[in-house]
Design a protein around this motif. Structure first.
Motif, short mmCIF file in Angstrom:
data_model
loop_
_atom_site.label_atom_id
_atom_site.label_comp_id
_atom_site.label_asym_id
_atom_site.label_seq_id
_atom_site.Cartn_x
_atom_site.Cartn_y
_atom_site.Cartn_z
N GLY A 184 0.74 -1.21 0.19
CA GLY A 184 0.12 0.28 -0.10
C GLY A 184 0.81 1.34 0.12
N GLU A 187 3.40 3.85 -5.75
CA GLU A 187 2.80 3.18 -6.74
C GLU A 187 3.66 2.48 -7.87
N LYS A 215 -3.34 0.50 -7.96
CA LYS A 215 -4.75 1.08 -6.98
C LYS A 215 -5.86 1.18 -8.19
N THR A 216 -5.66 1.37 -9.56
CA THR A 216 -6.61 1.78 -10.70
C THR A 216 -6.55 0.76 -11.63
N VAL A 232 -3.88 -6.90 -6.56
CA VAL A 232 -4.35 -5.81 -5.84
C VAL A 232 -5.03 -5.78 -4.46
N ALA A 235 -5.67 -1.38 -1.81
CA ALA A 235 -6.77 -0.49 -2.27
C ALA A 235 -8.26 -1.20 -2.25
N LYS A 238 -8.92 -1.11 1.56
CA LYS A 238 -9.21 0.36 2.13
C LYS A 238 -10.66 0.56 2.02
#
Length: 263
Positions: A184, A187, A215-216, A232, A235, A238
């Motif tokens: 976390g 990036e 994260k995307t 992942v 993210a 969270k």
């Protein structure tokens, strides 16, 4: 052939990259965690990483540390974590589950008993981040003998001298940690990851899956584009921490999975 091996064979045949999602067992509570886990395959997740809560998670950043603490505060245990896997297997016999955590709870239970119970619960692989290759006789080799994959982490600091040792008894896939540091944090960047993945793949036929710092959907796509798939965790966790409803969490997971599958 484990479920993990079967999954990668299927993805190769379909020309697709893998998407792996991490969630903490028992977070925010046992029932909600199971609801999330049961929804992951429908959201496009190819392999589920289920975190085993532990009091001293040294590889994890604040988000996953707090998730483990919430789970422990709610009474989550190794036994209840395996019960979550058993409950998932009542409706899904194909999606692989990798149990990710630390050795202490396994050691406390006893390796033989743990492996027997984990196999019966439907666990397909293990990631135990605080057992280096020098300790393979502790758990790695017995796990492989029990028919489970033992998945090892490689990192940016795993040099050419160390890599053969890391790969020696690894099976299922290699988990490449895209950054130096905790989960976390920074990036992941495909330009940094690509040469490292190529270096690992030159030394093994195993798939290489990249995690930490994704994260995307766009990041999942770019990272999966230079590897065999993307992981992942923080993210997703969270959103659990923020109390988002399960459908919203699964919609986010689906967007990440779509990104990885587009690669």
């Amino acid at each position: 052939m484990t479920r993990i091996d079967d999954t990668f064979a299927r993805l190769r045949a379909e020309g697709k990259k893998a998407f792996v999602a991490y969630v903490m067992a028992g977070d925010p509570d046992e029932a909600t965690a199971l609801e999330i886990i049961k929804g992951l395959p429908g959201a496009g997740v190819d392999i589920i990483e289920m975190g085993l809560p532990f009091t001293d998670p040294m590889a994890d950043g604040p988000t996953i540390q707090l998730a483990g603490q919430r789970a422990l505060d709610g009474g989550m245990t190794l036994e209840k974590t395996l019960a979550t896997a058993r409950a998932f297997r009542e409706t899904d016999q194909t999606t692989p589950i990798v149990l990710m955590g630390y050795y202490n709870p396994i050691y406390s239970r006893g390796v033989d008993r743990f492996l027997e119970d984990a196999k019966a619960a439907g666990i397909d692989g293990l990631i135990v981040v605080d057992l280096p290759p020098e300790e393979d006789s502790e758990l790695c080799i017995p796990a492989q003998a029990a028919g489970m994959n033992f998945i090892r982490l490689a990192t940016p600091t795993t040099d050419d001298a160390r890599l053969p040792k890391v790969l020696q008894n690894t099976s299922g896939f290699v988990y490449y940690v895209s950054i130096t540091g905790i989960t976390g944090a920074a990036e992941a960047q495909a330009t940094d990851v690509a040469p490292e993945v190529a270096r690992i793949k030159s030394a093994t036929d195993l798939p290489v899956i990249v995690g930490f710092g994704i994260k995307t959907p766009e990041a999942a796509q770019s990272i999966a584009g230079v590897a065999d798939g993307a992981v992942v965790g923080s993210a997703i966790v969270k959103l659990v921490e923020e109390g988002k409803p399960v459908p919203e969490i699964l919609a986010y997971v689906a967007s990440l999975a779509d990104g990885a599958h587009r690669a």
